[in-house]
Design a protein around this motif. Structure first.
Motif, PDB file in Angstrom:
ATOM      1  N   ASN A 161      -9.702  -7.446   2.389  1.00  0.00           N
ATOM      2  CA  ASN A 161     -10.279  -6.201   1.886  1.00  0.00           C
ATOM      3  C   ASN A 161     -10.186  -5.081   2.910  1.00  0.00           C
ATOM      4  O   ASN A 161      -9.814  -3.948   2.591  1.00  0.00           O
ATOM      5  CB  ASN A 161     -11.746  -6.417   1.492  1.00  0.00           C
ATOM      6  CG  ASN A 161     -11.879  -7.038   0.113  1.00  0.00           C
ATOM      7  OD1 ASN A 161     -11.016  -6.834  -0.745  1.00  0.00           O
ATOM      8  ND2 ASN A 161     -12.939  -7.789  -0.106  1.00  0.00           N
ATOM      9  N   GLU A 162     -10.518  -5.392   4.168  1.00  0.00           N
ATOM     10  CA  GLU A 162     -10.474  -4.368   5.213  1.00  0.00           C
ATOM     11  C   GLU A 162      -9.047  -3.903   5.480  1.00  0.00           C
ATOM     12  O   GLU A 162      -8.809  -2.719   5.740  1.00  0.00           O
ATOM     13  CB  GLU A 162     -11.095  -4.916   6.498  1.00  0.00           C
ATOM     14  CG  GLU A 162     -12.605  -5.112   6.405  1.00  0.00           C
ATOM     15  CD  GLU A 162     -13.208  -5.527   7.733  1.00  0.00           C
ATOM     16  OE1 GLU A 162     -12.459  -5.584   8.736  1.00  0.00           O
ATOM     17  OE2 GLU A 162     -14.421  -5.802   7.782  1.00  0.00           O
ATOM     18  N   ARG A 166      -2.023   0.157   4.221  1.00  0.00           N
ATOM     19  CA  ARG A 166      -1.407  -0.220   2.945  1.00  0.00           C
ATOM     20  C   ARG A 166      -0.061   0.472   2.773  1.00  0.00           C
ATOM     21  O   ARG A 166       0.932  -0.136   2.360  1.00  0.00           O
ATOM     22  CB  ARG A 166      -2.359   0.132   1.802  1.00  0.00           C
ATOM     23  CG  ARG A 166      -1.900  -0.420   0.456  1.00  0.00           C
ATOM     24  CD  ARG A 166      -2.967  -0.268  -0.610  1.00  0.00           C
ATOM     25  NE  ARG A 166      -3.286   1.137  -0.870  1.00  0.00           N
ATOM     26  CZ  ARG A 166      -4.426   1.702  -0.561  1.00  0.00           C
ATOM     27  NH1 ARG A 166      -5.389   1.001   0.027  1.00  0.00           N
ATOM     28  NH2 ARG A 166      -4.659   2.987  -0.837  1.00  0.00           N
ATOM     29  N   ALA A 167      -0.015   1.776   3.125  1.00  0.00           N
ATOM     30  CA  ALA A 167       1.245   2.518   3.005  1.00  0.00           C
ATOM     31  C   ALA A 167       2.294   1.972   3.971  1.00  0.00           C
ATOM     32  O   ALA A 167       3.477   1.859   3.631  1.00  0.00           O
ATOM     33  CB  ALA A 167       0.995   4.002   3.263  1.00  0.00           C
ATOM     34  N   ALA A 168       1.855   1.626   5.183  1.00  0.00           N
ATOM     35  CA  ALA A 168       2.800   1.100   6.166  1.00  0.00           C
ATOM     36  C   ALA A 168       3.359  -0.252   5.730  1.00  0.00           C
ATOM     37  O   ALA A 168       4.557  -0.526   5.883  1.00  0.00           O
ATOM     38  CB  ALA A 168       2.110   0.975   7.518  1.00  0.00           C
ATOM     39  N   LEU A 174      -0.287  -4.322  -3.746  1.00  0.00           N
ATOM     40  CA  LEU A 174      -1.045  -4.781  -2.587  1.00  0.00           C
ATOM     41  C   LEU A 174      -2.553  -4.704  -2.821  1.00  0.00           C
ATOM     42  O   LEU A 174      -3.313  -5.550  -2.332  1.00  0.00           O
ATOM     43  CB  LEU A 174      -0.674  -3.957  -1.350  1.00  0.00           C
ATOM     44  CG  LEU A 174       0.726  -4.190  -0.751  1.00  0.00           C
ATOM     45  CD1 LEU A 174       0.997  -3.190   0.370  1.00  0.00           C
ATOM     46  CD2 LEU A 174       0.854  -5.616  -0.229  1.00  0.00           C
ATOM     47  N   THR A 175      -2.996  -3.687  -3.561  1.00  0.00           N
ATOM     48  CA  THR A 175      -4.431  -3.552  -3.815  1.00  0.00           C
ATOM     49  C   THR A 175      -4.981  -4.705  -4.654  1.00  0.00           C
ATOM     50  O   THR A 175      -6.197  -4.953  -4.663  1.00  0.00           O
ATOM     51  CB  THR A 175      -4.738  -2.227  -4.537  1.00  0.00           C
ATOM     52  OG1 THR A 175      -4.007  -2.179  -5.771  1.00  0.00           O
ATOM     53  CG2 THR A 175      -4.351  -1.036  -3.680  1.00  0.00           C
ATOM     54  N   GLN A 176      -4.085  -5.403  -5.350  1.00  0.00           N
ATOM     55  CA  GLN A 176      -4.526  -6.517  -6.193  1.00  0.00           C
ATOM     56  C   GLN A 176      -4.614  -7.838  -5.424  1.00  0.00           C
ATOM     57  O   GLN A 176      -5.124  -8.834  -5.957  1.00  0.00           O
ATOM     58  CB  GLN A 176      -3.561  -6.686  -7.375  1.00  0.00           C
ATOM     59  CG  GLN A 176      -3.425  -5.461  -8.262  1.00  0.00           C
ATOM     60  CD  GLN A 176      -4.758  -5.036  -8.838  1.00  0.00           C
ATOM     61  OE1 GLN A 176      -5.547  -5.886  -9.297  1.00  0.00           O
ATOM     62  NE2 GLN A 176      -5.042  -3.733  -8.819  1.00  0.00           N
ATOM     63  N   ILE A 177      -4.105  -7.820  -4.191  1.00  0.00           N
ATOM     64  CA  ILE A 177      -4.053  -9.078  -3.445  1.00  0.00           C
ATOM     65  C   ILE A 177      -5.447  -9.657  -3.193  1.00  0.00           C
ATOM     66  O   ILE A 177      -5.680 -10.853  -3.436  1.00  0.00           O
ATOM     67  CB  ILE A 177      -3.293  -8.884  -2.112  1.00  0.00           C
ATOM     68  CG1 ILE A 177      -1.800  -8.699  -2.391  1.00  0.00           C
ATOM     69  CG2 ILE A 177      -3.518 -10.069  -1.169  1.00  0.00           C
ATOM     70  CD1 ILE A 177      -0.969  -8.458  -1.146  1.00  0.00           C
ATOM     71  N   THR A 212      -8.219  -9.445  -4.831  1.00  0.00           N
ATOM     72  CA  THR A 212      -8.775 -10.002  -6.070  1.00  0.00           C
ATOM     73  C   THR A 212      -8.082 -11.303  -6.432  1.00  0.00           C
ATOM     74  O   THR A 212      -8.721 -12.288  -6.817  1.00  0.00           O
ATOM     75  CB  THR A 212      -8.632  -8.991  -7.216  1.00  0.00           C
ATOM     76  OG1 THR A 212      -9.268  -7.764  -6.848  1.00  0.00           O
ATOM     77  CG2 THR A 212      -9.269  -9.535  -8.485  1.00  0.00           C
ATOM     78  N   SER A 213      -6.764 -11.305  -6.312  1.00  0.00           N
ATOM     79  CA  SER A 213      -5.996 -12.512  -6.636  1.00  0.00           C
ATOM     80  C   SER A 213      -6.353 -13.658  -5.702  1.00  0.00           C
ATOM     81  O   SER A 213      -6.510 -14.806  -6.140  1.00  0.00           O
ATOM     82  CB  SER A 213      -4.490 -12.222  -6.551  1.00  0.00           C
ATOM     83  OG  SER A 213      -4.126 -11.176  -7.418  1.00  0.00           O
ATOM     84  N   VAL A 214      -6.491 -13.326  -4.419  1.00  0.00           N
ATOM     85  CA  VAL A 214      -6.831 -14.370  -3.451  1.00  0.00           C
ATOM     86  C   VAL A 214      -8.224 -14.895  -3.698  1.00  0.00           C
ATOM     87  O   VAL A 214      -8.477 -16.102  -3.648  1.00  0.00           O
ATOM     88  CB  VAL A 214      -6.696 -13.819  -2.010  1.00  0.00           C
ATOM     89  CG1 VAL A 214      -7.296 -14.799  -1.004  1.00  0.00           C
ATOM     90  CG2 VAL A 214      -5.245 -13.539  -1.675  1.00  0.00           C
ATOM     91  N   GLU A 215      -9.177 -13.998  -3.991  1.00  0.00           N
ATOM     92  CA  GLU A 215     -10.563 -14.412  -4.214  1.00  0.00           C
ATOM     93  C   GLU A 215     -10.677 -15.355  -5.397  1.00  0.00           C
ATOM     94  O   GLU A 215     -11.454 -16.305  -5.383  1.00  0.00           O
ATOM     95  CB  GLU A 215     -11.439 -13.178  -4.424  1.00  0.00           C
ATOM     96  CG  GLU A 215     -12.921 -13.492  -4.424  1.00  0.00           C
ATOM     97  CD  GLU A 215     -13.767 -12.226  -4.412  1.00  0.00           C
ATOM     98  OE1 GLU A 215     -14.998 -12.358  -4.381  1.00  0.00           O
ATOM     99  OE2 GLU A 215     -13.172 -11.116  -4.435  1.00  0.00           O
TER     100      GLU A 215
END
Length: 386
Positions: free
Chosen positions: A208-209, A217-219, A261-264, A266-269
């Protein structure tokens, strides 16, 4: 296709590394808490005992105590001889005349000379620690560098060298023992439900962090996109497909990757239950690869041992000590034996005094005593040791 410069990408990835280090410290704190590393460290320190030399055998301690009395007795006898010393007393032994006058002075002086001679000789081995204009230099401090070299040579050739260390490692089977112990230790940690819960929470927090930071995230998206473009550089169809997908989505491909990437987290959790399965399988996987692990650790240990120059290490450490320290090391290691030598000097001097007084009778008596002691020692040896 890129929204950020290479410099911004580098800064963002550098920030990501710092965040990863911080999260790594948090993970280590979790592991320490459940592995009780601090408690084990304190327990280990508390259980370490001060190394002491083996205790003296009882007969050795008693004999040394008896011998230590001789110099004082000789000194008292010498003082007493000025008041009385068998004045005018004579006798005979098988018609052999014996004159006792002056006997106390002869034996006491001979004994004291024997004691003091040995004491001076032993003292000269260690004192003076620093060279003096008139008193000179103790034998051992004067030869400090030579002693350091010889001790280092003896240690590296006969006591501690790579071949001996490797042999002891193989004989003790210590690598296998530690591997088994480590496996049990790891299992005790990962079987703790609280540890598993905190580990999962740490994973979610970490992701999350990382993903919540727009620069990171952009990098990451930039880096992923570069790798994709490099992978399809010579593939025309894939290039067209990638552009078509971007056109259909109505946004740059990098933005598409950022959204993914923002969904990662949630998917991992949602799939964290897999962590339990992985942790359950970990001890078995370690056991299944035990031979590889042990061989790897052994090879690494051997490489470290081969790089260890024991001779140089010991010699440099000994050379760094001052003369007094070297003298103290040797003197402390041989103190009991040196005391024996000093006190035996008094006994032998006493015997020498009797020989000076009456050579024939004293030598005859010593011969009889010596032969009797040898015979008794031989009989006792055959009785108890053969």
């Amino acid at each position: 296709m890129s929204d950020i410069s290479n410099k911004d990408t580098g800064n963002a990835l550098g920030h990501a590394k710092e965040m990863s280090k911080e999260q790594g410290r948090r993970l280590w704190e979790i592991i320490k808490r459940y592995s009780q590393v601090d408690r084990l460290t304190v327990s280990s320190k508390g259980s370490v005992s001060v190394l002491k030399p083996p205790p003296k055998k009882r007969y050795s301690s008693v004999l040394l105590s008896i011998l230590s009395i001789f110099p004082y007795l000789l000194l008292l006898t010498f003082g007493f001889s000025f008041y009385w010393d068998f004045d005018g007393i004579t006798s005979s032994f098988f018609n052999y005349p014996l004159e006792f006058q002056g006997l106390l002075k002869i034996v006491s002086v001979s004994g004291l000379i024997g004691f003091l001679t040995n004491w001076v000789a032993i003292t000269m081995l260690f004192k003076p620690a620093k060279r003096r204009p008139l008193l000179g230099h103790g034998l051992i401090p004067a030869q400090k560098d030579r002693i350091a070299f010889r001790l280092a040579q003896a240690v590296s050739e006969d006591l501690i060298n790579p071949d001996i260390i490797k042999q002891k490692i193989n004989e003790s089977n210590i690598i296998s023992k530690y591997r088994k112990s480590s496996t049990r230790y790891v299992k005790n940690i990962i079987d703790n439900p609280n540890f598993r819960e905190e580990l999962k929470q740490w994973v979610v927090t970490y992701l999350n962090e990382m993903i919540a930071d727009p620069n990171i995230r952009a990098a990451l998206a930039e880096r992923i996109l570069q790798q994709i473009e490099e992978a399809i550089q010579d593939k025309s169809f894939e290039k067209v497909a990638l552009k078509a997908y971007s056109y259909v989505k109505g946004q740059e491909m990098q933005h598409v990757i950022e959204e993914a990437l923002t969904q990662i987290p949630t998917s991992v959790e949602s799939g964290l239950d897999k962590v339990d399965e992985l942790l359950d399988q970990l001890p078995k996987k370690i056991d299944d690869h035990s031979e590889v692990i042990e061989n790897t650790v052994t090879n690494l240990l051997y490489k470290l041992i081969n790089q260890l120059d024991v001779h140089k290490l010991v010699e440099e450490n000994l050379r760094s000590y001052d003369e007094q320290h070297i003298s103290d090391i040797i003197q402390n290691a041989t103190n009991e034996q040196l005391r024996y030598i000093q006190y035996l000097g008094a006994v032998l001097g006493l015997i020498g005094g009797f020989i000076i007084w009456e050579p024939l009778i004293s030598l005859s008596a010593l011969g009889i005593i010596f032969i009797s002691v040898l015979a008794l020692d031989h009989l006792l040896y055959r009785q108890f040791y053969s």
